[in-house]
Design an enzyme around this catalytic site. Structure first.
Site, PDB file in Angstrom:
ATOM      1  N   ASN A  67       0.878  -1.175   0.000  1.00 13.19           N
ATOM      2  CA  ASN A  67       0.000   0.000   0.000  1.00 13.19           C
ATOM      3  C   ASN A  67       0.913   1.222   0.000  1.00 13.19           C
ATOM      4  OD1 ASN A  67      -1.731   2.096   0.538  1.00 13.19           O
ATOM      5  ND2 ASN A  67      -2.266   1.410   2.617  1.00 13.19           N
ATOM      6  N   TRP A  68       0.985   1.868  -1.144  1.00  7.67           N
ATOM      7  CA  TRP A  68       1.914   2.999  -1.256  1.00  7.67           C
ATOM      8  C   TRP A  68       1.384   4.270  -0.600  1.00  7.67           C
ATOM      9  CZ3 TRP A  68       4.022   2.385  -6.989  1.00  7.67           C
ATOM     10  CH2 TRP A  68       4.962   1.338  -6.993  1.00  7.67           C
ATOM     11  N   LYS A  69       0.132   4.254  -0.169  1.00  4.43           N
ATOM     12  CA  LYS A  69      -0.475   5.436   0.462  1.00  4.43           C
ATOM     13  C   LYS A  69      -0.264   6.664  -0.447  1.00  4.43           C
ATOM     14  CE  LYS A  69       0.082   3.142   4.863  1.00  4.43           C
ATOM     15  NZ  LYS A  69       0.210   3.216   6.314  1.00  4.43           N
TER      16      LYS A  69
ATOM     17  N   HIS B 259      -9.255   1.316   5.006  1.00  9.08           N
ATOM     18  CA  HIS B 259      -7.976   1.430   5.726  1.00  9.08           C
ATOM     19  C   HIS B 259      -8.168   2.330   6.950  1.00  9.08           C
ATOM     20  CE1 HIS B 259      -3.845   2.480   6.662  1.00  9.08           C
ATOM     21  NE2 HIS B 259      -3.491   1.391   5.997  1.00  9.08           N
TER      22      HIS B 259
ATOM     23  N   GLU C  46      -6.498   4.681   8.067  1.00 11.36           N
ATOM     24  CA  GLU C  46      -6.272   6.111   7.801  1.00 11.36           C
ATOM     25  C   GLU C  46      -7.522   6.742   7.199  1.00 11.36           C
ATOM     26  OE1 GLU C  46      -2.654   5.481   5.605  1.00 11.36           O
ATOM     27  OE2 GLU C  46      -1.643   4.932   7.464  1.00 11.36           O
TER      28      GLU C  46
ATOM     29  N   GLU D 273      -4.918  -4.870  10.560  1.00 10.40           N
ATOM     30  CA  GLU D 273      -3.873  -3.874  10.788  1.00 10.40           C
ATOM     31  C   GLU D 273      -4.121  -3.170  12.120  1.00 10.40           C
ATOM     32  OE1 GLU D 273      -2.033  -2.606   6.754  1.00 10.40           O
ATOM     33  OE2 GLU D 273      -3.730  -1.326   7.160  1.00 10.40           O
TER      34      GLU D 273
ATOM     35  N   GLY E 119       3.095   2.245  10.731  1.00 10.23           N
ATOM     36  CA  GLY E 119       4.048   3.335  10.579  1.00 10.23           C
ATOM     37  C   GLY E 119       4.792   3.694  11.849  1.00 10.23           C
TER      38      GLY E 119
ATOM     39  N   SER F   8       3.978  -2.210  10.172  1.00  7.26           N
ATOM     40  CA  SER F   8       5.433  -2.290  10.323  1.00  7.26           C
ATOM     41  C   SER F   8       6.025  -3.640   9.906  1.00  7.26           C
ATOM     42  CB  SER F   8       5.843  -1.933  11.755  1.00  7.26           C
ATOM     43  OG  SER F   8       5.454  -0.602  12.057  1.00  7.26           O
TER      44      SER F   8
ATOM     45  N   GLY G 100       3.143  -0.960   4.140  1.00  7.06           N
ATOM     46  CA  GLY G 100       3.284   0.432   3.757  1.00  7.06           C
ATOM     47  C   GLY G 100       4.739   0.757   3.432  1.00  7.06           C
ATOM     48  N   GLY G 101       5.439   1.310   4.410  1.00  7.42           N
ATOM     49  CA  GLY G 101       6.803   1.811   4.207  1.00  7.42           C
ATOM     50  C   GLY G 101       7.740   0.863   3.465  1.00  7.42           C
TER      51      GLY G 101
END
Ligand code: 13P
Length: 250
Positions: free
Chosen positions: A9-11, A95, A97, A167, A173, A212, A233-234
Site C-alpha cells: 500500500n503505497w499510500k 484502511h 487512515e 492492521e 508506521g 510495520s 506500507g513503508g
C-alpha cells in the site's frame, strides 16, 4: 490451500514516473516468483502508467479506495468500474487512515465492498483496533463489529475471494509490529468469526497482517497458521525491500 498474498500500500507516495521506476526495478527481481501473489496499490494518478508497466508480469494492481456509486455528480470521487477499467484487480477498502481522517465507517466500508465485487474487483477490507482499544481489552469486540458490519451481505463466492487485512492501528508506521503470536491470536479469531458468518469460506478467505512489516520480521509472521500475507506500507516503497518481502520464504 490459500495462496499467500504480499501487498504493498503505497499510500500518498510516488508520482506516476516514480511508480514506473520502482516497478521497472521490481519486475526482474520477482519474475521467478509463482508461489506468492504480488499486489501493489499506487495512488490513483499513477494507476494508468503503472498498469502499462506491469502488463505481462506477475504483479497485480490495486487501488487504495473507491466510491460506491457507478457515476454522476460526486466531485473528486472514482467509481468501481473506473478502478477496474484502469487495470486494477484489487482495491483496498476501509484502511484505518480512511476511517481516521476521512470519516469512513463500517457502513461505508460495506457499501464499498459490495460495489467493488459488483465491478469485478476483489476488496482488501481492513480492520484493526487502536492502542486505546487494545489497552482497554476490547480488541475482539472492535474487530467483530468491523467484520459483521463491514463485510455483511456477501454471497458464498464473494466471501471466499475477499481478502481481509488485520492492521492494528498502533502498529502502522510506528515501527512497532505486533508479535507473531499477537497477530496470530487476532487472525485466528477473525477466521473463527468468519466461519460463523460464512461457513466454508473461512478456510479460503485470505487474512493479511499489516503494521510495520519489514524484511526482518516477515518470515516469522508468515509462519503463523492464519497469516496469509502482508499489507505493507513503508517497506513496499523500494523495489529491493519489497522483493525481499515477496521472497520471504527463500
Ligand atoms: P507500515 O507498513 O508503514 O506500518 O503501514 C502499514 C499499512 O498501513 C499498510 O496498509
Amino acid at each position: 490451500m490459500r495462496k499467500p498474498l504480499m501487498a504493498g500500500n503505497w499510500k500518498m507516495n510516488k508520482t506516476a514516473g516514480e511508480a514506473v521506476s520502482m516497478l521497472k526495478a521490481l519486475k526482474p527481481e520477482v519474475a521467478d516468483v509463482n508461489d506468492v501473489e504480488i499486489l501493489l496499490c499506487p495512488v490513483f494518478t499513477a494507476l494508468y502508467a503503472a498498469n502499462e508497466e506491469i502488463k505481462g508480469s506477475n504483479i497485480n494492481l490495486g487501488a487504495q479506495n473507491l466510491f460506491w456509486q457507478p457515476k454522476g455528480a460526486f466531485t473528486g470521487e472514482i467509481s468501481p468500474s473506473m478502478v477496474k477499467d484502469v487495470g486494477c484487480s484489487y482495491v483496498i477498502i476501509g484502511h484505518s487512515e480512511r476511517r481516521q481522517y476521512f470519516g469512513e465507517t463500517d457502513e461505508t466500508v460495506n457499501k464499498k465492498v459490495i460495489a467493488a465485487f459488483a465491478a469485478g474487483l476483489i476488496p482488501v477490507a481492513c480492520v484493526g483496533e487502536t492502542l486505546k482499544e487494545r489497552e482497554e481489552n476490547v480488541t475482539f469486540e472492535v474487530i467483530e463489529k468491523q467484520i459483521r458490519g463491514g463485510l455483511a451481505g456477501l454471497n458464498a463466492e464473494q466471501a471466499s475471494s475477499l481478502v481481509i487485512a488485520y492492521e492494528p492501528v498502533w502498529a502502522i508506521g510506528t515501527g512497532k509490529t505486533a508479535t507473531p503470536a499477537q497477530a496470530q491470536e487476532v487472525h485466528a479469531f477473525i477466521r473463527k468469526l468468519y466461519s460463523e458468518i460464512y461457513k466454508d469460506a473461512a478456510d479460503k478467505v485470505r487474512i493479511l497482517y499489516g503494521g510495520s512489516v519489514n524484511p526482518q520480521n516477515v518470515s516469522e509472521l508468515m509462519k503463523q497458521d492464519d497469516i496469509d500475507g502482508g499489507l505493507v506500507g513503508g517497506a513496499s516503497l523500494e523495489a529491493d525491500s519489497f522483493a525481499k518481502l515477496v521472497k520471504y520464504a527463500k
